[in-house]
Design a protein around this motif. Structure first.
Motif, PDB file in Angstrom:
ATOM      1  N   LEU A 108      84.574   4.305  29.442  1.00 18.76           N
ATOM      2  CA  LEU A 108      86.106   4.484  28.805  1.00 18.76           C
ATOM      3  C   LEU A 108      86.156   4.544  27.159  1.00 18.76           C
ATOM      4  O   LEU A 108      86.988   4.971  26.711  1.00 18.76           O
ATOM      5  CB  LEU A 108      87.100   3.436  29.737  1.00 18.76           C
ATOM      6  N   ILE A 109      85.179   3.467  26.635  1.00 11.80           N
ATOM      7  CA  ILE A 109      85.592   3.067  25.342  1.00 11.80           C
ATOM      8  C   ILE A 109      84.639   3.757  24.245  1.00 11.80           C
ATOM      9  O   ILE A 109      83.445   3.689  24.267  1.00 11.80           O
ATOM     10  CB  ILE A 109      85.478   1.582  25.139  1.00 11.80           C
ATOM     11  N   ARG A 110      85.266   4.664  23.443  1.00 11.23           N
ATOM     12  CA  ARG A 110      84.446   5.474  22.581  1.00 11.23           C
ATOM     13  C   ARG A 110      83.295   4.591  21.704  1.00 11.23           C
ATOM     14  O   ARG A 110      82.275   4.856  21.674  1.00 11.23           O
ATOM     15  CB  ARG A 110      85.525   6.100  21.445  1.00 11.23           C
ATOM     16  N   ILE A 111      83.896   3.312  20.890  1.00  8.45           N
ATOM     17  CA  ILE A 111      82.870   2.653  20.480  1.00  8.45           C
ATOM     18  C   ILE A 111      81.946   2.046  21.095  1.00  8.45           C
ATOM     19  O   ILE A 111      80.867   1.666  20.370  1.00  8.45           O
ATOM     20  CB  ILE A 111      83.613   1.810  19.265  1.00  8.45           C
ATOM     21  N   GLU A 112      81.840   2.192  22.344  1.00 11.04           N
ATOM     22  CA  GLU A 112      80.538   1.461  23.235  1.00 11.04           C
ATOM     23  C   GLU A 112      80.068   2.653  23.619  1.00 11.04           C
ATOM     24  O   GLU A 112      78.819   2.239  24.426  1.00 11.04           O
ATOM     25  CB  GLU A 112      81.142   0.540  24.222  1.00 11.04           C
ATOM     26  N   ALA A 113      80.362   3.748  23.422  1.00 10.40           N
ATOM     27  CA  ALA A 113      79.437   4.949  24.143  1.00 10.40           C
ATOM     28  C   ALA A 113      78.049   5.206  23.560  1.00 10.40           C
ATOM     29  O   ALA A 113      77.688   5.036  22.666  1.00 10.40           O
ATOM     30  CB  ALA A 113      80.267   6.275  23.988  1.00 10.40           C
ATOM     31  N   ASP A 114      77.388   5.904  24.470  1.00  6.29           N
ATOM     32  CA  ASP A 114      75.979   6.215  24.105  1.00  6.29           C
ATOM     33  C   ASP A 114      76.134   7.386  23.435  1.00  6.29           C
ATOM     34  O   ASP A 114      77.131   8.018  23.125  1.00  6.29           O
ATOM     35  CB  ASP A 114      75.212   6.478  25.375  1.00  6.29           C
ATOM     36  N   GLU A 115      75.079   7.873  22.891  1.00 10.26           N
ATOM     37  CA  GLU A 115      74.785   8.836  21.682  1.00 10.26           C
ATOM     38  C   GLU A 115      75.373  10.254  22.430  1.00 10.26           C
ATOM     39  O   GLU A 115      75.405  11.323  21.800  1.00 10.26           O
ATOM     40  CB  GLU A 115      73.799   9.132  21.202  1.00 10.26           C
ATOM     41  N   LEU A 116      75.060  10.389  23.762  1.00  9.66           N
ATOM     42  CA  LEU A 116      75.560  11.678  24.410  1.00  9.66           C
ATOM     43  C   LEU A 116      76.961  11.588  24.702  1.00  9.66           C
ATOM     44  O   LEU A 116      77.683  12.846  24.313  1.00  9.66           O
ATOM     45  CB  LEU A 116      74.515  11.845  25.426  1.00  9.66           C
ATOM     46  N   THR A 117      77.381  10.980  25.472  1.00  7.98           N
ATOM     47  CA  THR A 117      78.867  10.971  25.994  1.00  7.98           C
ATOM     48  C   THR A 117      79.702  10.673  24.920  1.00  7.98           C
ATOM     49  O   THR A 117      80.852  11.155  24.921  1.00  7.98           O
ATOM     50  CB  THR A 117      78.762  10.146  27.112  1.00  7.98           C
ATOM     51  N   TYR A 118      79.314  10.010  23.752  1.00 11.46           N
ATOM     52  CA  TYR A 118      80.118   9.910  22.707  1.00 11.46           C
ATOM     53  C   TYR A 118      80.864  11.169  22.312  1.00 11.46           C
ATOM     54  O   TYR A 118      82.014  11.288  21.839  1.00 11.46           O
ATOM     55  CB  TYR A 118      79.114   9.335  21.364  1.00 11.46           C
ATOM     56  N   ASN A 119      79.677  12.181  22.229  1.00  6.18           N
ATOM     57  CA  ASN A 119      80.652  13.521  21.741  1.00  6.18           C
ATOM     58  C   ASN A 119      81.884  14.020  22.605  1.00  6.18           C
ATOM     59  O   ASN A 119      82.554  14.470  22.305  1.00  6.18           O
ATOM     60  CB  ASN A 119      79.501  14.777  21.886  1.00  6.18           C
ATOM     61  N   LEU A 120      81.631  13.596  23.973  1.00  7.59           N
ATOM     62  CA  LEU A 120      82.836  13.955  24.892  1.00  7.59           C
ATOM     63  C   LEU A 120      84.237  13.206  24.478  1.00  7.59           C
ATOM     64  O   LEU A 120      85.211  13.829  24.594  1.00  7.59           O
ATOM     65  CB  LEU A 120      82.519  13.852  26.175  1.00  7.59           C
ATOM     66  N   HIS A 121      83.891  11.991  24.208  1.00  6.69           N
ATOM     67  CA  HIS A 121      85.192  11.113  23.668  1.00  6.69           C
ATOM     68  C   HIS A 121      85.598  11.755  22.466  1.00  6.69           C
ATOM     69  O   HIS A 121      86.970  11.940  22.284  1.00  6.69           O
ATOM     70  CB  HIS A 121      84.570   9.765  23.172  1.00  6.69           C
ATOM     71  N   ILE A 122      84.894  12.391  21.619  1.00  8.08           N
ATOM     72  CA  ILE A 122      85.266  13.089  20.554  1.00  8.08           C
ATOM     73  C   ILE A 122      86.134  14.571  20.645  1.00  8.08           C
ATOM     74  O   ILE A 122      87.179  14.686  20.285  1.00  8.08           O
ATOM     75  CB  ILE A 122      84.239  13.231  19.316  1.00  8.08           C
TER      76      ILE A 122
ATOM     77  N   ASN B  66      68.701   3.496  25.478  1.00 10.15           N
ATOM     78  CA  ASN B  66      69.067   4.916  25.552  1.00 10.15           C
ATOM     79  C   ASN B  66      69.690   5.224  26.750  1.00 10.15           C
ATOM     80  O   ASN B  66      69.837   6.404  27.302  1.00 10.15           O
ATOM     81  CB  ASN B  66      67.904   5.902  25.188  1.00 10.15           C
ATOM     82  N   VAL B  67      70.285   4.167  27.435  1.00  9.17           N
ATOM     83  CA  VAL B  67      71.107   4.581  28.706  1.00  9.17           C
ATOM     84  C   VAL B  67      72.383   5.296  28.199  1.00  9.17           C
ATOM     85  O   VAL B  67      73.089   5.032  27.426  1.00  9.17           O
ATOM     86  CB  VAL B  67      71.553   2.967  29.210  1.00  9.17           C
ATOM     87  N   VAL B  68      72.418   6.313  29.105  1.00  4.62           N
ATOM     88  CA  VAL B  68      73.793   7.227  29.201  1.00  4.62           C
ATOM     89  C   VAL B  68      74.535   6.905  30.384  1.00  4.62           C
ATOM     90  O   VAL B  68      74.093   7.069  31.480  1.00  4.62           O
ATOM     91  CB  VAL B  68      73.199   8.688  29.198  1.00  4.62           C
ATOM     92  N   LYS B  69      75.741   6.633  30.182  1.00  5.38           N
ATOM     93  CA  LYS B  69      76.661   6.387  31.226  1.00  5.38           C
ATOM     94  C   LYS B  69      77.951   6.673  30.822  1.00  5.38           C
ATOM     95  O   LYS B  69      78.645   5.964  30.012  1.00  5.38           O
ATOM     96  CB  LYS B  69      76.351   4.898  31.533  1.00  5.38           C
ATOM     97  N   PRO B  70      78.951   7.535  31.446  1.00  8.41           N
ATOM     98  CA  PRO B  70      80.120   7.706  31.290  1.00  8.41           C
ATOM     99  C   PRO B  70      80.903   6.435  31.180  1.00  8.41           C
ATOM    100  O   PRO B  70      80.890   5.640  31.923  1.00  8.41           O
ATOM    101  CB  PRO B  70      80.731   8.848  32.149  1.00  8.41           C
TER     102      PRO B  70
END
Lengths: 504, 504
Positions: A349-363, A343-347
């Motif tokens: 660059l790549i959407r499909i590798e993003a965590d469940e929190l920052t993923y939403n920012l990619h979207i 459950n590491v959260v880390k900004p």
């Protein structure tokens, strides 16, 4: 119901069934292409797919289908239809109007353009060469704008695109929910980055035998209630799920031997899609209602199983020992460390590798860009700079090149504008549904801790899965949770979970 | 060629291409059903298959297709067609006339009957209960007789059935070749049974790891020249080969862990079918000529690779050491013993388990029975007794029950009367072609000994594979060997080989 109406209804249903047959055959052909069809046969296979798609399109836009719809829509006739047939008429009318409004020649040009564009995109991404892709993207935007004009605009132009993936969704609604989300997630993401309590993840990066990964993936699918007599798990480069019919739902995963979590969470994710498709009620079989109601609701189910369940402390308190047994002497850290590492959260660059929190920012970034393109007339040439600005603003990082920036996703090369929001809608729907689920099943988390996942699957079948396309996304959310979509559930879920993990 | 003729030709070719597209899609669906499609989805899948088959049948029997054929058959037009299009017109006319002569309703009844009959046959075989299957078989015979009347009879009634599998083949011709064969093989089989030099086979029956079997099967396929970029090997209960297009040819095998030879020879057999389909020339792609010319010629290729090459001393003098390496400490007998063990001749009850010599007697029995049914009016009720008599006469053994007797094969339950002779025709064609091959490539057996199989594949491509359905079976045999089909080649081949093995 008059004899005439009966006759029209049965002609209509027979046509729908034929359309569905082509859809199923094409589903098998696409599945086959992605799971190991010999390369050399692709050219001929494409023609076969083209032929079947053409036949399906012909049936879907047949003038007689339009006439039958008109007859079935007459108030006296419509009122006598059962619930399923009423919805079938409504949904078919929507698709029919959308399809017949595009002149076949224009559509044909567009199909050729997007299929070429996809291969040019692939090359451009590889070489980080946006300039070579820009003319294609520019043309695709032009065609899409023509389609919007033909389909007609209610609200904003971008709404017309959104509706194809998330029926009834609007820019106004997305501005509201994404606004609420962005406002909370940007500072939360920054606080997490600043926390001194960063989880260790080094132990995840060992060599994990593929066969053991596969065995564990199959085990977890079984625990979720995946029906192996009505489905199968295969391998493909890009994991996907396809519901050919409720008795034949196929998912794929990709095993990385240097990462034990990739295939695992991928399998749980696709397994969530599969549970949806496997549990649609029998009465919908053979109709075009026999599938998930929208991309967003579908994504809510995959993300519920992957993130809410699969990345929870309760889940691993039950299943960590099984995972350890599959990889003897490899996972010796305590379960708490494993849970935190997944459950590491880390900004990034790549959407499909993003965590469940920052993923939403990619979207949200992609959503805002698509809105600018179609509502404000922003040009293809302006996109790379815009992309980088937004990454800087929302995630605090900037791509070094367009390959890891604006060129990273396949979607635009295929003309799939309006698709991206579905991913975050899925996260929001999932959080909101989970809130009701926790109240309906007060021992929800104890069930997860005991590995008794079936009551959860049954609850979702009752509330979501069985209906297929018989309910719209907004009807479903309203019926289940008693409220319209509300981003606060996702925010509350993420805040609670990550404040604990990062000791904020 | 006139503009009108050009137009008709292009309409005709487009229709053929559409038919071929359905055929390819159906090919993938059938392959999928047999290689692991989830059981639960079968019912819906059957309807999809039914729909596509119906569409294909509609195109194949369309009145406009009949009109185009008539126009293209006009001498002035036909003479201007190239060789491929001429043959395409001739072949399509044959299929068209055959198909349109059957009233759709009658055909529909027959399809339902045979699909039911197959499941009743399966149960009857299981229980050795011929009485429960007899009424179905009786009805299938009645329908088949109706079809023969509709198709029309030239020569004998059974000829009309033979022609569907082996174009141009007649009862008179089969009586000649099978007569010659039976006369020589019955005494040869008896002499072998009486020989004191029976090969030992006990070492074949160990536990052979499936993974190693698979690896060796793939290795041998590669040696044969199977193109893995244009094909694949999978598993199924009943091994088969399917050529979807020359760039996508799929074969299956079945691994028995207590028998190292079963999957191996099965793979080589299906690999022979695959080489044929992979090497049809590009000009035939997208036409109905793009497949093997007959069941018999197809079988000649699978049997050439399986028996003539795969069960030869030369082959094992090259590949035995590789096989040994795949199963360390398991195959310690000398190569000569292994060669003899894989060529045991022994009268047996089950066709699909028979050796390459007595196999022909199993086929001759079925041929004689089918001839009696359609040319002499023998009834379904008389078949079990007749079967047992013939086994006694030709093979010297009698089944203990009908499950291992008259009920053993699936063919009749599906109405496939006239199919069985293809298997022995395949053996005869293979032997006759081998005779020419040995003269054309004087170092043929040295090539096999060196594992240089490509010149052999190339020779067969040149003589057989490339033509697909562009040559009829009898044209092929005449062109290649300079003679019509002659059973003496097979007799000579078998006598030479088995007199050596059994020291007669």
């Amino acid at each position: 119901m008059t004899q005439l109406a009966e006759n029209v209804l049965s002609l209509f249903l027979a046509q729908i069934k034929q359309i569905k047959s082509y859809e199923e055959a094409l589903g098998v052909l696409y599945w086959d292409l992605r799971t190991g069809a010999p390369r050399k046969g692709m050219e001929v296979r494409s023609e076969t797919i083209g032929h079947l798609s053409g036949q399906m399109f012909k049936l879907s836009t047949a003038p007689e289908l339009g006439e039958w719809l008109t007859q079935l829509e007459q108030p006296g006739v419509f009122a006598d239809l059962n619930e399923i047939n009423q919805r079938l008429v409504t949904e078919t009318r929507k698709d029919y109007d959308r399809s017949v409004k595009i002149p076949p020649k224009l559509y044909q040009e567009y199909v050729v353009l997007t299929s070429q564009a996809e291969s040019f995109w692939e090359e451009a991404k590889e070489k980080s060469d946006y300039a070579s892709f820009e003319p294609y993207l520019d043309k695709i935007i032009t065609y899409t704008n023509q389609f919007i004009d033909l389909w007609g605009v209610k609200g904003s132009r971008y709404d017309t695109l959104l509706d194809a993936y998330e029926p009834g969704m609007t820019t106004a609604e997305l501005d509201r929910v994404f606004g609420g989300l962005r406002e909370k997630l940007v500072p939360l993401s920054a606080a997490i980055a600043a926390s001194p309590h960063q989880p260790a993840t080094d132990f995840l990066k060992q060599t994990y035998a593929k066969e053991a990964q596969k065995k564990f993936s199959l085990f977890i699918l079984g625990q979720m209630g995946f029906d192996f007599t009505g489905g199968r798990l295969d391998e493909s480069v890009h994991p996907f799920a396809t519901g050919l019919n409720p008795g034949d739902v196929r998912i794929t995963t990709r095993y990385l031997t240097d990462d034990v979590t990739s295939a695992l969470f991928g399998t749980i994710h696709e397994g969530g899609h599969a549970l949806y498709e496997q549990n649609i009620k029998d009465e919908l079989i053979g109709t075009t209602l026999c599938t998930g109601t929208s991309m967003g609701i579908h994504e809510s189910q995959s993300r519920f199983w992957e993130n809410v369940i699969g990345r929870s402390k309760s889940f691993w308190s039950r299943y960590y020992k099984d995972l350890q047994q599959h990889f003897p002497n490899q996972l010796e850290v305590p379960v708490e460390d494993f849970y935190r590492a997944t459950n590491v959260v880390k900004p990034s660059l790549i959407r499909i590798e993003a965590d469940e929190l920052t993923y939403n920012l990619h979207i949200i970034i992609r959503y805002e860009m698509e809105k600018l393109i179609f509502n404000e007339g922003v040009k293809a040439s302006e996109l790379p700079a815009l992309w980088n600005e937004k990454y800087k603003e929302y995630l605090g990082i900037v791509p070094e090149n367009d390959g890891e920036g604006v060129l990273q996703d396949v979607h635009w090369s295929g003309g799939a504008f309006g698709y991206f929001p579905s991913y975050s809608l899925g996260n929001m729907y999932a959080a909101q549904i989970t809130d009701t689920l926790e109240r309906d099943l007060p021992d929800f988390w104890e069930l997860v801790e005991k590995g008794e996942l079936h009551p959860i699957k049954d609850w979702l079948t009752d509330k979501v899965y069985q209906y297929g396309k018989l309910r719209t996304p907004s009807e479903l959310i309203q019926d289940i949770t008693g409220k319209p979509l509300d981003p606060d559930y996702l925010v509350a879920y993420l805040e609670k979970k990550y404040k604990d993990i990062y000791k904020l």
